[in-house]
Each structure stands twice: as C-alpha cells, then as structure tokens.
Scaffold this motif. Structure first.
Motif, mmCIF file in Angstrom:
data_model
loop_
_atom_site.group_PDB
_atom_site.id
_atom_site.type_symbol
_atom_site.label_atom_id
_atom_site.label_comp_id
_atom_site.label_asym_id
_atom_site.label_seq_id
_atom_site.Cartn_x
_atom_site.Cartn_y
_atom_site.Cartn_z
ATOM 1 N N TYR A 657 62.579 64.508 70.731
ATOM 2 C CA TYR A 657 61.255 64.226 71.261
ATOM 3 C C TYR A 657 61.074 64.719 72.691
ATOM 4 N N GLY A 658 62.125 65.249 73.290
ATOM 5 C CA GLY A 658 62.072 65.567 74.709
ATOM 6 C C GLY A 658 61.878 67.032 75.027
ATOM 7 N N ASP A 659 61.389 67.839 74.076
ATOM 8 C CA ASP A 659 61.221 69.251 74.397
ATOM 9 C C ASP A 659 59.886 69.471 75.103
ATOM 10 N N SER A 660 59.488 70.717 75.240
ATOM 11 C CA SER A 660 58.278 71.023 76.006
ATOM 12 C C SER A 660 57.007 70.906 75.169
ATOM 13 N N GLU A 661 57.123 70.501 73.901
ATOM 14 C CA GLU A 661 55.950 70.366 73.042
ATOM 15 C C GLU A 661 55.538 68.909 72.841
ATOM 16 N N TRP A 662 56.491 68.022 72.665
ATOM 17 C CA TRP A 662 56.177 66.603 72.538
ATOM 18 C C TRP A 662 55.703 66.058 73.885
ATOM 19 N N LEU A 663 54.698 65.202 73.853
ATOM 20 C CA LEU A 663 54.241 64.514 75.064
ATOM 21 C C LEU A 663 54.502 63.022 74.902
ATOM 22 N N GLY A 664 55.011 62.383 75.972
ATOM 23 C CA GLY A 664 55.343 60.966 75.932
ATOM 24 C C GLY A 664 54.462 60.141 76.855
ATOM 25 N N PHE A 665 54.061 58.971 76.375
ATOM 26 C CA PHE A 665 53.208 58.057 77.142
ATOM 27 C C PHE A 665 53.815 56.654 77.051
ATOM 28 N N TRP A 666 53.936 55.989 78.180
ATOM 29 C CA TRP A 666 54.588 54.680 78.196
ATOM 30 C C TRP A 666 53.541 53.570 78.280
ATOM 31 N N GLY A 667 53.247 52.970 77.124
ATOM 32 C CA GLY A 667 52.363 51.812 77.083
ATOM 33 C C GLY A 667 50.887 52.119 77.149
ATOM 34 N N ASP A 668 50.497 53.389 77.097
ATOM 35 C CA ASP A 668 49.091 53.760 77.277
ATOM 36 C C ASP A 668 48.370 53.909 75.938
ATOM 37 N N ASP A 669 47.112 53.432 75.895
ATOM 38 C CA ASP A 669 46.219 53.771 74.799
ATOM 39 C C ASP A 669 45.649 55.157 75.079
ATOM 40 N N LEU A 670 45.693 56.038 74.087
ATOM 41 C CA LEU A 670 45.294 57.426 74.315
ATOM 42 C C LEU A 670 43.888 57.703 73.803
ATOM 43 N N LYS A 671 43.165 58.478 74.572
ATOM 44 C CA LYS A 671 41.888 59.031 74.151
ATOM 45 C C LYS A 671 41.948 60.522 74.437
ATOM 46 N N ILE A 672 41.918 61.327 73.387
ATOM 47 C CA ILE A 672 42.077 62.773 73.496
ATOM 48 C C ILE A 672 40.778 63.450 73.102
ATOM 49 N N LEU A 673 40.203 64.196 74.010
ATOM 50 C CA LEU A 673 38.965 64.935 73.736
ATOM 51 C C LEU A 673 39.308 66.408 73.556
ATOM 52 N N ILE A 674 38.970 66.962 72.399
ATOM 53 C CA ILE A 674 39.218 68.377 72.118
ATOM 54 C C ILE A 674 37.872 69.083 71.961
ATOM 55 N N ASP A 675 37.641 70.065 72.804
ATOM 56 C CA ASP A 675 36.441 70.903 72.739
ATOM 57 C C ASP A 675 36.844 72.213 72.053
ATOM 58 N N LEU A 676 36.243 72.505 70.896
ATOM 59 C CA LEU A 676 36.657 73.652 70.094
ATOM 60 C C LEU A 676 36.126 74.989 70.614
ATOM 61 N N SER A 677 35.347 74.962 71.659
ATOM 62 C CA SER A 677 34.762 76.151 72.301
ATOM 63 C C SER A 677 33.588 76.743 71.526
ATOM 64 N N GLU A 678 33.498 76.438 70.230
ATOM 65 C CA GLU A 678 32.357 76.862 69.416
ATOM 66 C C GLU A 678 32.243 75.912 68.225
ATOM 67 N N GLU A 679 31.048 75.845 67.622
ATOM 68 C CA GLU A 679 30.856 74.965 66.480
ATOM 69 C C GLU A 679 31.597 75.507 65.258
ATOM 70 N N ARG A 680 32.346 74.594 64.596
ATOM 71 C CA ARG A 680 33.163 75.014 63.467
ATOM 72 C C ARG A 680 33.172 73.908 62.415
ATOM 73 N N GLN A 681 33.456 74.310 61.183
ATOM 74 C CA GLN A 681 33.649 73.350 60.102
ATOM 75 C C GLN A 681 35.067 72.799 60.213
ATOM 76 N N VAL A 682 35.225 71.487 60.263
ATOM 77 C CA VAL A 682 36.541 70.854 60.378
ATOM 78 C C VAL A 682 36.717 69.877 59.228
ATOM 79 N N ASN A 683 37.788 70.035 58.476
ATOM 80 C CA ASN A 683 38.034 69.195 57.300
ATOM 81 C C ASN A 683 39.316 68.363 57.401
ATOM 82 N N MET A 684 40.191 68.739 58.338
ATOM 83 C CA MET A 684 41.486 68.064 58.395
ATOM 84 C C MET A 684 42.010 68.049 59.827
ATOM 85 N N VAL A 685 42.631 66.930 60.219
ATOM 86 C CA VAL A 685 43.363 66.836 61.485
ATOM 87 C C VAL A 685 44.760 66.321 61.165
ATOM 88 N N LYS A 686 45.758 67.049 61.618
ATOM 89 C CA LYS A 686 47.155 66.665 61.382
ATOM 90 C C LYS A 686 47.878 66.513 62.722
#
Length: 778
Positions: A657-686
């Motif tokens: 879990y400690g590489d440069s891709e995983w992100l760690g948060f200690w005790g925090d509730d997360l709110k992640i906003l992703i702006d897709l840069s353009e309108e797109r059809q989205v059917n799945m989030v993994k």
C-alpha cells in the motif's frame, strides 16, 4: 494481466536486455564529492602527494582522532605516518579556539595538509572529510598497492547545522551481534552523525543484562518462535524456532568505548509503560493482571503494559540505575509510545490511583507515570527523551520529545519550550520501502525514496525563529521486524542515511529540484567506497521514474532517471523497436492495445544496461484527461503520487500500500471531485481499497458516487463495501444507472472513514487508515 499483455512484457524485457559490449572507461573524479556536503569548499589546482615518508604532527589533546588517520592509512595502504615537530610536518593538526566545537578547517595544498579544530570531535570530523578525498580502496585492508596517494588541493571550512544528528536501531525485534553494532556506529561516525539511539527492549525481547533481575536475560530475551512473512499474511505462519539473545554488561562497555572513540553518544531506550510484554513475561507481577504471558512472537501493539504500582516503579528504577551506570551520555529514552489503556481501564488499582491523584483519565495517568520516571532520571543527572505520545495528558517538565507521528508533536513541544528531535514516519522511517520495484526485500510497508529523505526539513514552517531553536535535529529510525540480518539493515539504511546525514549536518536543501541531482552524483561516487567496505547498499540510482502528464487535452508519459550521463531507451506496446528517450511519449485512447499501453524501458551507459528494467501498464480511461480535487490532503507518509495519482491510469501494487499510486488518509472522511474536462457518458466507477487491520488499515464501509448532469439534475449511487477475507485488496465496482441520453462532466465520490478501531484489534481506540488506489471511470 491478460496472456497477450504478458507476452508483450516478456518481449520488452528481452529487448531491453540486448546490449553491446561495455565500453565504459575508468571514472575520473574531477572534484571532491564529500557527503555530507561541507559548508564551504574551494577546490584548487594540483594535488598533495602522500607517501610512506609523509610526516605528521598533532597536539596531545588530538591524539585519538589523529590515531584514527594513522591507523586508517596503515590498514589500507600500509603507509606509516612519521611523527615530526610541527614546523617539519607534512600533515599539521592545530588547536584553534575560534572554531565551533564540532567545526573544523581543512586545507590541502601541494606542500601540506593543515587541519584546525577547537575540539577532538572537530578534528575527527576533519579526518572524515579527508577520508573521502582518499581513494576508496583504502577502506579495505591492504588493498591500495600504489606508492603515492594523490589528494586534490582543496580548502574546507565546515560545521554542523544541527546539534543532534542521529540514527536509531531496534535490536529487540531482531537481535544483532556486538560486532555489527560497532560497524553500525562506525557508519554513523563516517557521516559525522553523533547520536546512536539503541532500542533495547520490546514485547518480542529484552536485550540488556540487568544483574538485579536475571530473568530478563534468562527468559525475556528469548521468544518461542517468530512470525514468517508479513503480519498481514493470512493465515499467519510461525517458524517454531526459539529465538533471542542479549548484550552482557561487558559487551555494552566495549560498545560504549568504541562509540566514544568515534565521537558517538549512545542513547539507550528502555520502553515504558507499553511495549513491555517481554519483561512482564519474566515478572508477571509487573502487569495489572498478574498473569503469565509469553514473550511476543509476532509484531504489533500489545495490551500487556506496566501497571503503575510500587513493584513496577521499584523494578524500573532498579533497571534504570544499572542502565545509567553503563551509558555515560546525558540522555535516557523511555519510549512512552503505543501504550493501550484497556488494562488500566479494567484495573481497580489504576482507577483508584486516577481518583486519588485527581487525574482526568488514563492518559493523565500515563503522564503521571512518565513524570515519576523523569524525576528519578533528573535526580541522577540524566535527561529524559520520549516518543511524542508523552505529550498526551501533560508533558513532563524537562522532557525532550522525539516526534514520530508526523511533526505536529514536535511543533507543540517546541512552542511549549521543550527540546525536540524530529523523526517523522514521512521522512525518517528507514524500515519503509525505498522503491516501487516489486523485487524489493519484504518490508513493513510505506514508501520512502532517497529523494524524499533528502528533501526533509526538520524545522517546520509553523515555528518562528525563537521556537525553531528548540529543534535539536533529526534522526533516521530502523525498526527491524522484517530485517533478520546485518546485511538487510545495511540495505535499508544505505543510501538513505547519506541523505539524512546531509540534512542534519549541511542543513535542508534550499532548492531540492536543483540540488538533488548534484547530491545523487555524489551518492553514485560514494558507491565505490561502500563497495570497498563490502556494504550491502541499495542501488536505485539507475531506476526509471515514470509520470503521466497532460498537455492541451493530450496525455503523455514522461521518463526520467536521477543520474547524469545516462540514456533511457524504451519500447511501446507491440512495437519491437527500442528508442532513445528524448521527450514525453504520447498515449492515445485507441492504441495498439485499445486504451491500454505498456511501456518498457531501461537506463543505459555505453550500451550496457544499468539497474533493473522498468515496465509500466497505463489505462487511458475516461478520467485520465480530467482533474481531481480532495477535501483533505493525503498523509505526508503516504501521498507520494499526490492527488493526481487517483486518475493517472496507473494502478498501485497488489501487495504493497506504500507505493507512489496508493494514497493514505488517517481518520479522514473523503470527498473526491473529478472534473472530466468534457461531457461524457459514464456507466461504471471502479477503485480498490487496502484492508490490513493488523496495520490499522480498514476498507471503508460504504462508497457513494454523485453525478451532476448538464440540465442541473443529479443522481447518487451508494454501495456497501465488503472486504475480501482472502486478500489485503478489496475491489469495488459501481454500476451507474445513467440514462443513455445523459452525459456528465463532474463526479463527486464520498468515502466515509471506517471510524475508530474496535477493542481487541491492533490500534484499538485510534482512527483507522483509508488507502485508495486508482479511480477508473468507464
């Protein structure tokens, strides 16, 4: 990985292994490359010739450091320096009262070497710098066969930035022989470090002879067996072999004398009130339950801690009395960290004590416990150091705080007028992985590359100039749950200890981006010295660092390597050709493998491969071209890739879990906003979450995704998360019931923290960690 992709990876590795004959010429050192870097160094023209006829003169007070140089030359080159009067000496050492205590002046001219210092320590450090001006072959006995040693003309004025420059070693999880401890101390001295923090007691073993309590060495020094593999492995497996050892008083006296000769002060650590299960196993009356418990056989935090009663204080004062006789330094470290309070909460004596002393809770009871010990140490002329938990419930009056859970504890202590030593997990824990390479030896977790250590500033910006004076310095920590041998310890400390030595001696880099490449070149040069010393160092200087970059709505992959004078060659997907890397590689959503790309690369010098091959798979999903924002920053120890790592098309390790891709948060509730840069059809989030309760890491209980549509409408999908009991990685796939005519530009992902870790689990009472991997949008 699909079979087709696997075949491509094998092909890439084969291509990268093809090389011509090595045409490298012998490396020429143009100028001195000393670590840690001197405060001021002026390089001149020419050399001083040192031979077996070279003479030396030094005052009696500098006999010890001068003999270091004499013995060093005799061992490595069989040159015996000849003692002469000062006016006839080729090497002249003088006392200069105007120089700072640990500072020195070293001047090498064509005719003479002149060293000035105010103290024996300063003279010793001058010799350590002179040592790095000599051929590295001298580090090995009788290995230099030439008649002359050429030393470059140079003038150095030098002194340390910080008064505390330390390294730590845990000998309780795994025991290391006396001779290795002396080698470790010699490594510190070579790099002008001056404190060795010796972690001598733990749940898994007691390592110091105490005559008053013989069962500490006959019983507490040995455990019945040891955990095999990682703590997170399921099921846990043990080796069934009795393990242990301890240092006799004679051993310790010998080590202390060796450290003194090398200008190292040893700080012994006797853990209390927690991490005491081995001692309680030997003397059950020291625990609140009074029951027999075993010496711990696996890692972690245990509920068996010292009971704050008269038997315990008599025991600890007896132990500390013998410890103080052995160690002449001013400090004794008492631990104070990770002490679960469950037994104190259930103990009638403890509750009566809390009431009788008018204390608020068990945290204040620990504070009272620590203050009792500090008074005893102070009365015996010693100063107390403790981990930053000693701040909880009130800080002992004269304590020095060692800040490990970040820098906040150190900031609080400094603002309160207490001395501080900075050793945060984010920059100073050398038991963490130092590379993303899957071939790295097993480690506890985390990710601490050389560059991050080099970029450490022990003085937080939160402190003003007056408060900053309380920061004595910093220290690298080496916890040995996963280091069984001295060779493994060497691999984990080198070269990161080189960076830490530069931080505490030379001071933090004012411009890391500009200065780090120059430091890396000095590290590369230092490898020759480590080779001569037969040190098992880690070499990641020839690794490749890859990064996804976005420009003008296009995606590229950037490659870099830290050392100069090298070439990166790469191959892309099914293309069998190798290309010299010169600019970022464009990545499309419809390449040879669809939206997947596989880049293979290696570092070359003169057509020979240096280091390991690099292979990276990148998936250009619908979020990669977008941007991401977070309501909280990742923890400094686990945020190497930054927020953009969540949508860069690269998945983290399946096992770490400690590489440069995983992100760690200690005790925090997360709110992640992703702006897709353009309108797109989205059917799945993994995405994926790490789940390792033994290390306080819990997958969240739920995840939700809110989609905002162009017409102002929004939809929210929430899903429960069930951790995979057979794996440390839990995969989550949310199918989004989005109308076919609806497109979205923004996603809001909410991930509530698991909450407080329940009783009976590792880290009980603490907030859980959340670790999240790539967010794939399809």
């Amino acid at each position: 990985m699909h079979r087709a992709l696997f075949s491509i990876v094998l092909s890439l590795l084969f291509l990268l292994n093809v090389s011509c004959a090595d045409k490298s010429s012998e490396k020429v050192i143009i100028e001195p490359q000393i670590i840690p870097k001197p405060a001021q160094m002026d390089v001149g023209d020419g050399v001083f010739e040192l031979t077996e006829k070279t003479t030396i003169s030094f005052p009696k007070i500098f006999s010890s450091p001068s003999n270091f140089l004499i013995n060093y030359l005799k061992k490595g080159a069989n040159f015996e320096l000849i003692l002469k009067e000062p006016e006839k000496a080729d090497i002249l050492i003088e006392v200069d009262s105007l120089i700072e205590d640990e500072g020195y002046f070293l001047d090498v001219s064509k005719k003479q070497i002149l060293i000035r210092a105010n103290s024996s320590t300063g003279a010793f450090y001058a010799f350590q710098s002179l040592r790095q001006l000599l051929p590295p072959q001298l580090e090995s006995a009788d290995s230099f066969k030439k008649k002359k040693i050429h030393i470059p003309v140079v003038s150095i004025t030098d002194q340390p930035k910080f008064t505390y420059r330390g390294m730590h070693l845990d000998v309780a999880r795994h025991f290391f022989p006396k001779e290795f401890i002396k080698e470790y101390i010699a490594y510190l001295a070579m790099l002008k470090m001056n404190y060795f923090h010796w972690h001598l007691t733990e749940d898994q073993g007691w390592r110091i002879e105490i005559e008053k309590f013989p069962r500490l060495t006959s019983h507490a020094a040995y455990r019945d067996e040891t955990l095999i593999g990682h703590y997170n492995s399921t099921p846990q497996i043990f080796d069934g072999k009795r393990y242990g050892g301890y240092y006799t008083k004679e051993d310790i006296k010998e080590i202390v004398a060796f450290a003194t000769e090398h200008h190292i002060t040893i700080i012994p650590e006797i853990e209390m009130p927690g991490h005491a299960q081995a001692a309680i196993s030997a003397y059950p009356e020291l625990g609140c339950a009074g029951e027999q418990v075993p010496v711990a056989t696996k890692w972690g935090v245990f509920e068996n801690i010292y009971c704050p009663n008269q038997k315990t204080f008599a025991f600890l004062k007896g132990v500390l009395s013998e410890v103080m006789e052995l160690f002449p330094g001013e400090y004794v470290h008492i631990g104070g960290d990770e002490a679960p309070k469950k037994q104190w909460q259930q103990c009638a004596h403890c509750q009566k004590l809390i009431k009788g002393l008018n204390l608020k809770d068990e945290h204040e009871l620990q504070s009272w416990f620590i203050k009792e010990i500090e008074t005893f140490l102070n009365d015996n002329g010693k100063k107390m150091i403790g981990w930053d938990e000693i701040l909880e419930g009130g800080l002992a009056p004269n304590a020095t705080v060692m800040s490990w859970r970040g820098t906040q504890g150190g900031i609080e202590a400094a603002k309160a007028g207490h001395n501080v030593i900075m050793t945060p997990t984010s920059h100073a824990y050398f038991d963490y992985y130092q590379s993303d390479d899957q071939g790295e030896p097993l480690a506890i977790g985390g990710f601490l590359p050389l560059e991050k250590v080099y970029g450490f500033n022990p003085v937080p910006s939160d402190l003003n100039n007056e408060e900053a004076k309380y920061v004595l310095g910093a220290q690298g920590n080496v916890w040995t749950e996963y280091m069984k041998t001295g060779e493994q310890v060497e691999y984990m400390i080198f070269p990161r200890m080189l960076a830490m030595s530069e931080v505490v001696w030379s001071g933090p880099s004012g411009n890391k981006e500009e200065n780090y490449p120059e430091f890396v070149n000095r590290v590369e040069n230092f490898h020759d010295r480590l080779n001569a010393m037969q040190v098992n160092y880690a070499n990641h200087l020839y690794t490749i660092k890859g990064a996804v970059v976005k420009r003008n709505d296009s995606v590229f992959y950037e490659l870099s390597t830290p050392t100069k004078g090298k070439t990166i060659r790469y191959s892309l997907n099914a293309d069998a050709s190798l290309y010299d890397y010169s600019e970022p590689i464009p990545l499309s959503e419809d390449g040879t493998l669809g939206n997947k790309h596989i880049i293979g690369a290696a570092v070359y010098k003169n057509d020979s491969i240096l280091g390991n091959r690099f292979v990276q798979e990148i998936k250009i999903h619908k979020g990669v071209k977008g941007s991401v924002s977070l309501n909280v920053e990742p923890h400094p120890s686990y945020g190497a890739g930054g927020k953009d790592a969540l949508i860069n098309g690269i998945s983290g390790s399946d096992t770490r879990y400690g590489d440069s891709e995983w992100l760690g948060f200690w005790g925090d509730d997360l709110k992640i906003l992703i702006d897709l840069s353009e309108e797109r059809q989205v059917n799945m989030v993994k995405t994926r979450f790490y789940h390792a309760p033994g290390q306080w890491i819990y997958a969240p209980k739920t995840i939700s995704v809110t989609r905002d549509f162009a017409d102002g409408a929004s939809l929210n999908t929430i899903s429960p998360i069930e951790p995979d009991p057979e794996s440390t990685v839990t995969t989550v796939s949310l199918k989004l019931k989005t109308p076919i005519d609806k497109q979205i530009k923004k996603l809001i992902i909410r991930i509530p923290n698991f909450g407080v870790i329940p009783n009976g689990k590792q880290g009980a009472g603490n907030k859980a960690w959340t670790f999240i991997d790539e967010i794939i949008i399809e």
